[in-house]
Write a protein that holds these residues in place. Sequence first.
Motif: not given
Length: 810
Positions: A143, A166, A168, A171, A181, A185, A435
């Motif tokens: 990340s 991952s 969040y 997003s 991705r 997430s 996502d």
Amino acid sequence: MLLSSIYSFLFAFINYFSFKVSCLESEFSLKGDYLLGGLFALHEIQYATPLFSPEAIECSRYTFSESGYQMFQVMRFAVEEINNSTTLLPNVSLGYEIFDHCSDTNNFPSVLSFISKNGSIKPNEKLNNYQPKVIALTGPYGSTTTITIAPLITMDLIPLVNYGASSYVLSNKLQYPSFLRTAPSNKDLIEMIIRIIQWFGWNWVSFLGGEDDYSEDGLSLFNKYIRNTGICLAYQESLSQRTNYSLTLKKIDMLNINVIVVFALPQYASNIIKAAIENNIQNKVWIASEAWSMNQQLPREPGIGKIGTVIGITERLLSLPGFNEFIYKDRGTTDVGHNDSADSDAKSNSKTCNQDCDCCTMLSAEEIINENPTFSYAIYAAIYSIAHALHKVLKCDMNECSKNTTVKPYMLLEQIKKLDFPLNGRQVKYDENGDPTVSFAVIRWNTETNPPRFDMVGIYDTYPEITFTINNSILSWHNNGSVPFSNCSVECKEGFSREPDGYHSCCFLCKKCPRNSYVNYSRDPYTCFPCPESEWSDEGSATCKTRSVVYLQFTEISSIAVMVSAICLINLLFVVRSAGGSMCILMLTCLIMSSISVFFFFGNPTSVHCLLRNVIFAFFFTVFLSCMAVRSFQIVCIFKMAAKFPNVHSLWGFVSVIHLISCVLWMTVSTPKTFRDSLTFKDQIILTCEIGNTITICIVMFIGWFLGSLCLLFSYMGRDLPKDYNEAKSITFSLILYIVSWIVYFTVYLILKSQYIQLVNAMAQISSIYGIVFSYFIPKSYIIIFQPQKNTPAYFQASIQNYTQTISRT
């Protein structure tokens, strides 16, 4: 750190475009009609050190990552498979350029290369005019590294289809508009972890992460989503290289925490697991995040079986048909000593290029194939997503694609967002945040086998609907025991409410709910709710039971007996109506009305019943007593007081008026009404009547008792009257029966608490009337019927004169 990053960025930018490094052409690049970018961590920096001068990182100096190289090969395999397909992109070839991305902040040259056009970057160029080197890219892993470079890529809306970031935060489409991705997430990961914790009933857990975006994002989401779930975060810590791991584990053990969530990158997870082995930490449950759940080395650590049970979360593993053959073929044609002179020449000029890998060619095909497959499908799906989007942009059919169409990255991005296609038995599609659908597996580390296995014990899917299940029968715990206990407090027994004990809601004492209350754990486990009036419960109950509603029924034998007695009494009163004159008729009428009140004691009581049952009796029976008092007074006056107190008899009317007023007050000030007695019996509601205002009742009762006392007084005064007119005995006897009846009633009222107290009340009324009838009216009726000569005015006058003369002589 920010200034250092800026310097590093500028240095890398100048270094790349000033020196124009010549990169080694190898498996890192492939020519094609459309170029894809790839970023993989072929090397890992275990300990980042601060820079004192601008410098672009050279990844090959650091630790080689076999897992990173396996991911690298998955991208190459996917591109080759697509190029060999005759339907997805016919007559179109994909190429790629891949870079080793090993640093969070010092890997800008590769990114700058991707977004450049003919060796230059034009930030202000319009999207319709600007054509970067790559049309899309995948990666990097992690990340923090992704968040660092994403702004450079997304400013030109180049699709960044990531396989291993991952957080969040990514997003957020306002900040990262072209980020998508294929790996779940952190939101999905945390929701999955919480589901596991809830599945086994744990609520006392610790959360260990690292000092990076991945872990911090996970901790933030965990704290957010455990609200209102009954789960308490008993301990949390961000791990780093400076952390005292032994002290951390000691704190967890002291708090009696048996479930430890390790949401960290592999290096920190490895440190904490090894520290647990060294510190002899036993019988814990370790929940591994996706980043290290399929780690190939940790399950082989000596003593790993003693630390407890390791439960991991990973994407549902899918095989990639043809991948093994691709690796064997590639390894078979790779010459380890290939072009050594060319390599050495290139290496001298490729210190910032990060496309050289000395260790890569040393790996065998088996070593690559057996590496951690966690992210294989995600990489595979990312490349296929780009290919499917390109298929739509180029308007491809089964035979060819329109190569005349100019492909811009933003056009590709628009199509990727709309994708929905099956791939190896799983659906590839993206939501509004970019996502993917989630298909997790819950795995358990089986360290008892050699080599260790990852046994799948549960699943979690969000497509086509949310499905979560764990097969408890195949999930064996450490020491072959039952589900480990990790709660701050033992769950309360049924019927016991919780009482907070300390700061955490999971810590509580248990308190038994009192009678007529219950605890509903789904509603509020901390409150004993009172039962409704129509229900009841014993101490320590979780539910309430329905009360039975009881009242004096018409059909009961005792009720029938009392009503029959009342009917007989009324008939008897009609029979003795000839016992006297108008005063006697009034007295009999009052007794008949008093007898009628008995019938209102039976059946479901209403307001009318309550008003008539006692008020009628009290009023008419007291009027009767006043008549009897007047009657007694008249006889005494006639025989004794005619000469001395001839006007005293006029006071009886005043007493009757006072009594009438008191009865009216009783009926109006506080009218008797129905009453549901739910206190006497726990399982019954007795339907009865309230007696009304205490003061008015006392006034009515006082007047009645006062009149009764007058009757007794006058009877005593007339004890020496002529035998035929001496009523003292009959009045005394009837009043004694009246008093005894009501003493019995009040005694029973204090002892007996049921609907039958109303029956006793009715019997007291009947017995009072029966006593008067048999002691007072029946003898008079006998004289009237069988001795009529004594019931004449002449006989009455003669008796008065004889008694008066006798009194005068004395």
